[in-house]
Design an enzyme around this catalytic site. Structure first.
Site, PDB file in Angstrom:
ATOM      1  N   ASP A  38       0.819  -1.212   0.000  1.00 18.56           N
ATOM      2  CA  ASP A  38       0.000   0.000   0.000  1.00 18.56           C
ATOM      3  C   ASP A  38       0.853   1.261   0.000  1.00 18.56           C
ATOM      4  OD1 ASP A  38      -2.537  -1.359   0.081  1.00 18.56           O
ATOM      5  OD2 ASP A  38      -2.117  -1.835   2.168  1.00 18.56           O
ATOM      6  N   GLU A 138      -9.206  -2.214   4.321  1.00 18.35           N
ATOM      7  CA  GLU A 138      -8.834  -1.882   5.690  1.00 18.35           C
ATOM      8  C   GLU A 138      -9.760  -0.829   6.276  1.00 18.35           C
ATOM      9  OE1 GLU A 138      -4.035  -2.619   4.918  1.00 18.35           O
ATOM     10  OE2 GLU A 138      -4.856  -0.584   4.981  1.00 18.35           O
TER      11      GLU A 138
END
Length: 254
Positions: A38, A138
């Site tokens: 990420d 997330e």
């Protein structure tokens, strides 16, 4: 899962970063680079949007392991300015003042919030913005530290699921070893995201897309994915219990 034009998605994110930095009158962006998919993808997108001279990477390990080397690889391959800050002394000084020994999850939260303090200190000093690195998987499940890695000025990946981030990363030319390694927040030795979440990202994203974006009934999701309904309910609970993490503090109305 939804079908994305990943090339178009990259251009949209690049435009988003560039426009918001310009609108804020900021000189550039600072990103916490963990060596994971990420933060690496966010950094590649930032360089594409702003150029390497306007991107600062902070590597902030508590544990010095392979992730640090991967983070250094990201910075060197992109040619951005990079600072390595060992957060262990800072975190340990916090712990020493607590009067008790926090469990590993609480210690991990202190690490995440320490990193965000450092990111904003550098951002303030340079008139930069902080780019967050959280993805949609997330964000929806609350798999982030509130006021830690969940804090940022802008979050370019916030509407891309984890499995979509992998595809974007491949198009951007992110090193294969970073794409292929097990995702981890680096909160303790041996920690992995999927172990902590209790579900693989591939299945999680398939459920989330149907549950949140398509607003499908749980029974239909279970039938379509050929999984027990308990798996769908598990994800639903992750989303519901973490609602408070996705909004600013609320109080009663008068």
């Amino acid at each position: 899962m939804r079908m994305l034009d990943y090339g178009a998605a990259i251009e949209r994110v690049v435009d988003f970063i560039r426009e918001n930095v310009e609108n804020a009158g900021a000189g550039g962006v600072v990103i916490g680079i963990s060596g994971g998919i990420d933060s690496t993808t966010t950094t590649y997108l930032a360089v594409k949007a702003l150029g390497k001279e306007r991107v600062l990477g902070l590597i902030m390990p508590y544990y010095h392991n392979q992730d640090v080397e991967d983070a250094k690889l990201v910075c060197s391959s992109l040619g951005i300015e990079c600072k390595l800050i060992d957060i262990r002394p800072i975190v340990d000084s916090f712990v020493a003042q607590l009067g008790f020994q926090p469990d590993k999850r609480s210690l991990g939260n202190i690490m995440a919030r320490t990193r965000m303090v450092l990111l904003y200190a550098h951002a303030n000093a340079r008139n930069y913005l902080v780019l967050g690195t959280s993805n949609r998987s997330e964000f929806l499940t609350g798999y982030f530290t509130k006021w830690g890695d969940g804090a940022s000025d802008y979050a370019p990946l916030i509407n891309l699921y984890k499995t979509e981030v992998w595809e974007v990363a491949r198009l951007l030319g992110v090193p294969e070893r970073i794409i292929e390694k097990k995702p981890t927040a680096g909160l303790w030795e041996g920690q992995t995201d999927e172990d902590e979440l209790g579900i693989s990202y591939h299945l999680l994203d398939e459920i989330l897309w149907r549950l949140v974006d398509q607003k499908m009934e749980k029974e239909r999701i279970a039938e379509e994915l050929e999984i027990p309904i308990e798996r769908v309910e598990y994800v639903e609970n992750l989303v519901r219990r973490s609602e408070h993490k996705r909004r600013l503090p609320l109080g009663p109305a008068f």
